[in-house]
Design an enzyme around this catalytic site. Structure first.
Site, PDB file in Angstrom:
ATOM      1  CB  SER A   1      12.050 -19.849  10.501  1.00 16.42           C
ATOM      2  OG  SER A   1      12.733 -21.027  10.171  1.00 16.42           O
TER       3      SER A   1
ATOM      4  CE  LYS B   1      13.467 -23.521  12.577  1.00 14.52           C
ATOM      5  NZ  LYS B   1      14.528 -23.249  11.604  1.00 14.52           N
TER       6      LYS B   1
ATOM      7  CB  SER C   1      14.160 -23.226   8.130  1.00 17.53           C
ATOM      8  OG  SER C   1      15.106 -22.641   9.005  1.00 17.53           O
TER       9      SER C   1
END
Length: 441
Positions: free
Chosen positions: A130, A69, A66
């Site tokens: 997230s 991102k 993640s």
């Protein structure tokens, strides 16, 4: 009661982690790095200049999960800056996003097909919690499809000078989690790839270009759709932010940036912290647990703040001793002084301010045949000062472009007007006879 139970469980896990941390670490036994970090790779960077303070296997291609991102955030901020979308703009949810958002085994806030969501709502759930469904929804809004968005991600990565990277989706999930609807041109079991150095470079650009990201990444807890039946508490996965409900690894000054965790990528973290006017970026990749990534990040940050300091290496108006002027042709004066335009500060190891040797990096477009040509304005940019580090641990900069961008700019100290034709004529005659006399000796 739920909060107390959750916190009790958390402290039990921490106790267990601290107990096992002192036992032999077989999976990552005694990594050969000077700080002895229990991670597959790591890097520590001055967030202002991009100078690397420490690195270990920084170019190893790993899976950022993640932390991906951060690129989605960058492209979101860019789209808003270019007025392609706005924070208050509402968007519907596709069937694919709806399906992903209902999977609570992944990090998500549940989204409805019969509701519209603002860009800000989706962004906050991505940055704090997230949320994967929200991330894909933003990708679809910005680019029309996640496939197109992935192309934008890879193009922007190349523009930033990232190496050892490949984006295959907007979230950092393994494509296997995308219900067979992974972006076109990617394999069904692929996962994004970034090295620690590429990850730090992405974080550097995000903080440089859009520092407002910290306004959201520093929020310890927030409720999604508060006051509705869809309300859900979003606890920030960055447990080093002071004020998180866990309070396990609170670290003063930490205000970002992004965690990552997948089976393939292990547990990683890109942190940023500010203390004593120093902002640091620290990347830890592939530790064995969520807690360990924070413990190892703490060691990196402690190393930075205990051993480095922010120092002014040059004041405004500084010129290199013995090289304070440049020759000028066709000017009323034959020379002009060059000085630094601004003060220049950088994070350096304590006591090493005399370990940087300056030299001029002059712009070839303004310096021809070793001289400048009048007329020249005061404060006209002539180039910059390149710094050569003479110490023992020179890790360089994240990219050459970042190094050049952060060199101290040098300018003309005064105006030089162009000499009139008569002065130039007599000067040329004088130079002719001077050269003639020298040739006859």
């Amino acid at each position: 009661m739920k909060g107390l139970l959750k916190k009790s469980i958390m402290y039990m896990l921490v106790s267990l982690f601290l107990l096992t941390a002192v036992l032999p670490h077989e999976a990552l036994a005694a990594p050969a790095n000077t700080l002895g970090l229990k991670a597959e790779s790591a890097i520590l960077v001055d967030a202002d200049t991009g100078r690397i303070l420490y690195q270990y296997k920084q170019d190893a291609p790993l899976h950022p999960a993640s932390m991906t991102k951060m690129m989605t955030e960058y492209l979101l901020f860019e789209a808003i800056k270019e007025n392609k979308i706005s924070w208050d703009q509402e968007t519907s949810i596709s069937d694919f996003v709806y399906q992903i958002s209902q999977n609570r085994a992944l990090s998500n806030v549940p989204l409805r097909k019969d509701q519209k969501y603002t860009v800000r709502e989706l962004y906050e759930s991505m940055a704090i919690y997230s949320a994967n469904g929200s991330t894909i929804a933003l990708a679809e809004l910005i680019a029309g499809s996640e496939t197109n968005f992935v192309k934008m991600m890879n193009e922007k990565g190349a523009e930033m000078g990232l190496t050892d990277f490949k984006f295959v989706n907007s979230t950092g999930l393994n494509n296997e989690d995308l219900l067979g609807q992974h972006p076109e041109g990617t394999d069904g079991n692929e996962e994004n790839v970034m090295s620690a150095k590429a990850t730090a470079t992405l974080a550097y650009h995000l903080l440089k270009d859009y520092p407002e990201v910290l306004n959201t990444s520093s929020i310890p807890v927030k409720k999604f759709r508060e006051g509705t039946t869809d309300e859900i508490q979003m606890d920030n996965w960055n447990w080093m932010i002071p004020g998180t409900m866990y309070g396990v690894y609170d670290y003063p000054g930490v205000d970002g940036l992004k965690t990552g965790s997948t089976d393939l990528g292990g547990n990683s973290f890109t942190a940023t912290a500010k203390k004593n006017d120093m902002r640091i970026i620290a990347v830890i990749m592939k530790t064995s647990s969520k807690l360990e990534r924070f413990a190892e990040t703490k060691r990196l940050l402690d190393y930075a703040f205990n051993n480095f300091e922010k120092k002014e290496l040059f004041p405004a108006g500084y010129s290199i001793e013995g090289n304070s002027t440049l020759p000028v042709v066709k000017g009323k004066e034959k020379n002009v002084g060059v000085v630094t335009r601004d003060p220049f500060t950088m994070i350096i190891k304590k006591g090493e301010e005399d370990q940087f040797e300056p030299s001029y990096d002059l712009d070839p477009a303004v310096l021809k045949d070793g001289s400048l040509t009048a007329p020249l304005e005061k404060d006209q940019v002539m180039g910059s000062i390149a710094l050569t580090y003479k110490g023992e641990e020179d890790y360089g900069y994240l990219t050459e472009a970042i190094r050049i961008m952060n060199e101290p700019v040098i300018v003309t100290a005064s105006e030089v007007k162009k000499a009139n034709w008569l002065v130039l004529l007599f000067r040329a005659i004088g130079e002719f006879f001077s050269g003639l006399l020298k040739s006859n000796k």
